[in-house]
Write a protein that holds these residues in place. Sequence first.
Motif, PDB file in Angstrom:
ATOM      1  N   THR A 270      -0.513  -6.719 -10.707  1.00 26.06           N
ATOM      2  CA  THR A 270      -0.406  -5.418 -11.377  1.00 26.06           C
ATOM      3  C   THR A 270       0.757  -4.597 -10.834  1.00 26.06           C
ATOM      4  OG1 THR A 270      -2.035  -4.459  -9.845  1.00 26.06           O
ATOM      5  CG2 THR A 270      -2.863  -5.338 -11.935  1.00 26.06           C
ATOM      6  N   LEU A 271       1.058  -4.728  -9.552  1.00 25.68           N
ATOM      7  CA  LEU A 271       2.183  -3.979  -8.986  1.00 25.68           C
ATOM      8  C   LEU A 271       3.524  -4.518  -9.475  1.00 25.68           C
ATOM      9  CD1 LEU A 271       1.041  -3.212  -5.331  1.00 25.68           C
ATOM     10  CD2 LEU A 271       1.416  -1.584  -7.199  1.00 25.68           C
ATOM     11  N   LEU A 272       3.615  -5.808  -9.749  1.00 21.23           N
ATOM     12  CA  LEU A 272       4.838  -6.332 -10.365  1.00 21.23           C
ATOM     13  C   LEU A 272       5.052  -5.701 -11.737  1.00 21.23           C
ATOM     14  CD1 LEU A 272       4.701 -10.128  -9.417  1.00 21.23           C
ATOM     15  CD2 LEU A 272       6.284  -8.392  -8.533  1.00 21.23           C
ATOM     16  N   GLY A 273       3.973  -5.564 -12.494  1.00 21.83           N
ATOM     17  CA  GLY A 273       4.075  -4.881 -13.779  1.00 21.83           C
ATOM     18  C   GLY A 273       4.435  -3.417 -13.617  1.00 21.83           C
TER      19      GLY A 273
ATOM     20  N   ALA B 107      -1.592   1.366 -12.908  1.00 18.50           N
ATOM     21  CA  ALA B 107      -2.055   2.065 -11.709  1.00 18.50           C
ATOM     22  C   ALA B 107      -3.576   1.997 -11.601  1.00 18.50           C
ATOM     23  CB  ALA B 107      -1.583   3.522 -11.731  1.00 18.50           C
ATOM     24  N   VAL B 108      -4.276   2.111 -12.732  1.00 15.27           N
ATOM     25  CA  VAL B 108      -5.737   1.998 -12.727  1.00 15.27           C
ATOM     26  C   VAL B 108      -6.161   0.608 -12.256  1.00 15.27           C
ATOM     27  CG1 VAL B 108      -7.812   1.977 -14.170  1.00 15.27           C
ATOM     28  CG2 VAL B 108      -6.066   3.729 -14.530  1.00 15.27           C
ATOM     29  N   LEU B 109      -5.532  -0.436 -12.812  1.00 14.21           N
ATOM     30  CA  LEU B 109      -5.869  -1.805 -12.424  1.00 14.21           C
ATOM     31  C   LEU B 109      -5.554  -2.057 -10.953  1.00 14.21           C
ATOM     32  CD1 LEU B 109      -4.585  -3.760 -15.565  1.00 14.21           C
ATOM     33  CD2 LEU B 109      -6.968  -3.310 -14.921  1.00 14.21           C
ATOM     34  N   THR B 110      -4.432  -1.506 -10.471  1.00 11.00           N
ATOM     35  CA  THR B 110      -4.087  -1.648  -9.055  1.00 11.00           C
ATOM     36  C   THR B 110      -5.138  -0.986  -8.183  1.00 11.00           C
ATOM     37  OG1 THR B 110      -1.724  -1.691  -9.577  1.00 11.00           O
ATOM     38  CG2 THR B 110      -2.333  -1.218  -7.300  1.00 11.00           C
ATOM     39  N   GLY B 111      -5.604   0.192  -8.600  1.00 10.31           N
ATOM     40  CA  GLY B 111      -6.641   0.882  -7.841  1.00 10.31           C
ATOM     41  C   GLY B 111      -7.917   0.076  -7.744  1.00 10.31           C
TER      42      GLY B 111
ATOM     43  N   THR C 233      -1.291   9.591  -9.316  1.00 11.33           N
ATOM     44  CA  THR C 233      -2.241   9.571  -8.209  1.00 11.33           C
ATOM     45  C   THR C 233      -3.671   9.493  -8.736  1.00 11.33           C
ATOM     46  OG1 THR C 233      -0.709  10.921  -6.916  1.00 11.33           O
ATOM     47  CG2 THR C 233      -2.952  10.758  -6.098  1.00 11.33           C
ATOM     48  N   SER C 234      -3.957  10.250  -9.782  1.00 13.53           N
ATOM     49  CA  SER C 234      -5.297  10.233 -10.362  1.00 13.53           C
ATOM     50  C   SER C 234      -5.613   8.886 -10.988  1.00 13.53           C
ATOM     51  CB  SER C 234      -5.426  11.341 -11.414  1.00 13.53           C
ATOM     52  OG  SER C 234      -5.300  12.614 -10.818  1.00 13.53           O
ATOM     53  N   ALA C 235      -4.610   8.242 -11.604  1.00 16.41           N
ATOM     54  CA  ALA C 235      -4.838   6.931 -12.215  1.00 16.41           C
ATOM     55  C   ALA C 235      -5.225   5.899 -11.162  1.00 16.41           C
ATOM     56  CB  ALA C 235      -3.584   6.482 -12.968  1.00 16.41           C
ATOM     57  N   PHE C 236      -4.514   5.894 -10.034  1.00 21.30           N
ATOM     58  CA  PHE C 236      -4.909   5.012  -8.934  1.00 21.30           C
ATOM     59  C   PHE C 236      -6.339   5.342  -8.496  1.00 21.30           C
ATOM     60  CE2 PHE C 236      -0.329   4.237  -8.381  1.00 21.30           C
ATOM     61  CZ  PHE C 236      -0.327   2.880  -8.114  1.00 21.30           C
ATOM     62  N   GLY C 237      -6.658   6.637  -8.458  1.00 19.65           N
ATOM     63  CA  GLY C 237      -7.992   7.059  -8.037  1.00 19.65           C
ATOM     64  C   GLY C 237      -9.081   6.619  -9.003  1.00 19.65           C
ATOM     65  N   VAL C 238      -8.804   6.702 -10.314  1.00 21.28           N
ATOM     66  CA  VAL C 238      -9.787   6.254 -11.311  1.00 21.28           C
ATOM     67  C   VAL C 238     -10.099   4.774 -11.110  1.00 21.28           C
ATOM     68  CG1 VAL C 238     -10.130   5.784 -13.767  1.00 21.28           C
ATOM     69  CG2 VAL C 238      -9.239   7.984 -13.053  1.00 21.28           C
ATOM     70  N   GLY C 239      -9.056   3.970 -10.953  1.00 22.05           N
ATOM     71  CA  GLY C 239      -9.261   2.550 -10.722  1.00 22.05           C
ATOM     72  C   GLY C 239     -10.045   2.293  -9.452  1.00 22.05           C
ATOM     73  N   ALA C 240      -9.730   3.049  -8.415  1.00 24.41           N
ATOM     74  CA  ALA C 240     -10.415   2.874  -7.145  1.00 24.41           C
ATOM     75  C   ALA C 240     -11.902   3.206  -7.272  1.00 24.41           C
ATOM     76  CB  ALA C 240      -9.763   3.750  -6.083  1.00 24.41           C
ATOM     77  N   VAL C 241     -12.224   4.240  -8.034  1.00 25.75           N
ATOM     78  CA  VAL C 241     -13.627   4.596  -8.256  1.00 25.75           C
ATOM     79  C   VAL C 241     -14.353   3.482  -9.004  1.00 25.75           C
ATOM     80  CG1 VAL C 241     -15.160   6.152  -9.518  1.00 25.75           C
ATOM     81  CG2 VAL C 241     -13.285   7.091  -8.167  1.00 25.75           C
ATOM     82  N   LEU C 242     -13.701   2.931 -10.027  1.00 22.69           N
ATOM     83  CA  LEU C 242     -14.324   1.843 -10.784  1.00 22.69           C
ATOM     84  C   LEU C 242     -14.580   0.631  -9.889  1.00 22.69           C
ATOM     85  CD1 LEU C 242     -12.241   2.028 -14.101  1.00 22.69           C
ATOM     86  CD2 LEU C 242     -14.592   2.807 -13.717  1.00 22.69           C
ATOM     87  N   GLY C 243     -13.600   0.294  -9.061  1.00 20.49           N
ATOM     88  CA  GLY C 243     -13.782  -0.821  -8.139  1.00 20.49           C
ATOM     89  C   GLY C 243     -14.901  -0.562  -7.143  1.00 20.49           C
TER      90      GLY C 243
ATOM     91  N   ARG D  97       0.802  -1.225   0.000  1.00 19.32           N
ATOM     92  CA  ARG D  97       0.000   0.000   0.000  1.00 19.32           C
ATOM     93  C   ARG D  97       0.839   1.282   0.000  1.00 19.32           C
ATOM     94  NH1 ARG D  97      -1.913   4.286   0.953  1.00 19.32           N
ATOM     95  NH2 ARG D  97      -3.983   4.844   1.689  1.00 19.32           N
ATOM     96  N   PRO D  98       2.070   1.312   0.604  1.00 24.86           N
ATOM     97  CA  PRO D  98       2.860   2.550   0.606  1.00 24.86           C
ATOM     98  C   PRO D  98       3.275   3.039  -0.772  1.00 24.86           C
ATOM     99  CG  PRO D  98       3.606   1.098   2.350  1.00 24.86           C
ATOM    100  CD  PRO D  98       2.637   0.303   1.520  1.00 24.86           C
ATOM    101  N   VAL D  99       3.036   2.241  -1.821  1.00 26.03           N
ATOM    102  CA  VAL D  99       3.349   2.745  -3.160  1.00 26.03           C
ATOM    103  C   VAL D  99       2.603   4.055  -3.416  1.00 26.03           C
ATOM    104  CG1 VAL D  99       1.501   1.476  -4.341  1.00 26.03           C
ATOM    105  CG2 VAL D  99       3.571   2.086  -5.588  1.00 26.03           C
TER     106      VAL D  99
END
Length: 412
Positions: free
Chosen positions: A304-307, A321-325, A267-277, A242-244
């Motif tokens: 996804t984080l390995l990628g 980042a989106v997929l990780t979110g 940061t926004s890409a992680f956020g977009v994925g999180a919203v979708l999830g 999570r600290p990523v």
Amino acid sequence: MPSSLGFARIFQVLGQRNYGLFTLGNSVSLIGTWMQRIASGWLAWTLTESAGWVGAVAFADLFPCMLIGPFAGAAADRWDRMKVMKLGQILGFAQALLLAVLYGLGGLTIWPLFLITLFNGFVTGGLQPFRLSITPRLVEKEWLNTAIAINSVTFNLARFVGPAAAGLMIAIGGMGVTFAINAVSFLAFVVTLNLVRLAPQRFAPSGQSFLKDIAVGLKHAVTMPGVNAIILQTVVSGICVRPVLELLPGWAAQAFNGSSGDFAALTSAFGVGAVLGGLWLAARQGARGLAGIVVWSNIGMCATLLGFAACTQVWMALPLAVLTGICLVSAAVAGQTLAQILVPDELRGRVLSVLGLVMRGSPAIGALLIGIASDHFGMRIPLVTGVAILLGVMLYYVIGFARFRALLEDRL
């Protein structure tokens, strides 16, 4: 049709007056909070160019929950939750205003930034069990699954909107303006909280001593079958991977040789994925199947984080980042929903304070440790090591999945 009916539930919950008002104010406040986090993280990097210091500022923001969480959880089962929420917003306004003033006067160096962030960490950590345990008094039980998922969606929409707004405000008016906007957002939440009416509390305080209440809450959190497994997975994920998110300034500047705009984009890409999830989970009807989502989302996040760690350019990292979110929020919301449903009302504040404690505290520890390791080994090696540890833990739950699912879903 099922999907349409699922999304109709989202609008039905938001249409309920008290929950809708709370969500509106909370959304505005969260956008301001994310604007401040982006400004603080980037300021820490520009002042020091050290991933260790960026991790230390994230630690100051998140770790106080570890210290104050059990006390705040016991308080949430005793005190007026609405009054405490209002007080917390006023204290948040004060710290944001102080940051804006100090920056404007040229006195916001790394140590004042760290200390003010630490103070805000105690305020936020103290409010968390109140915020988590207030939702069941805003909606009826049959809407709780959707309401918790919507809470995650609003948090992660703020993760998307906040960085974008922060990048714009930093470019136009500077970091001082960003801090000032956050101060105003706290006041906006106070206004909406004054319009919200909570359902009556369905239980009386235990009547035991404060310390006894804390001990009972901790005992239930670590011994309650299924819930303790969710807490364990949250701890390992929080420390190891999570600290990523907290270290994205270092990823943008050091690993990808980027700028503050690249930082905001990540940061926004992680956020977009999180919203979708979050939207996906909010549209689901019922809690059956959430145990599988917890396990497989954690495993998907590792992949996804390995990628992500293998990427050399920001544009390559953004879809990952989106997929990780998506995976991160799916695991977190599914676990929190199961815990909210399974925990008795009279223990809700205390048990959820432990879950909130590890949700905020474990990334704080991880950000500090991985930040220091990243100064010595680069950004990639510590992340890959953390992914390997989480995968090892999740393998245990894959092997014993039938038992894990039974513990969580047989009592629904």
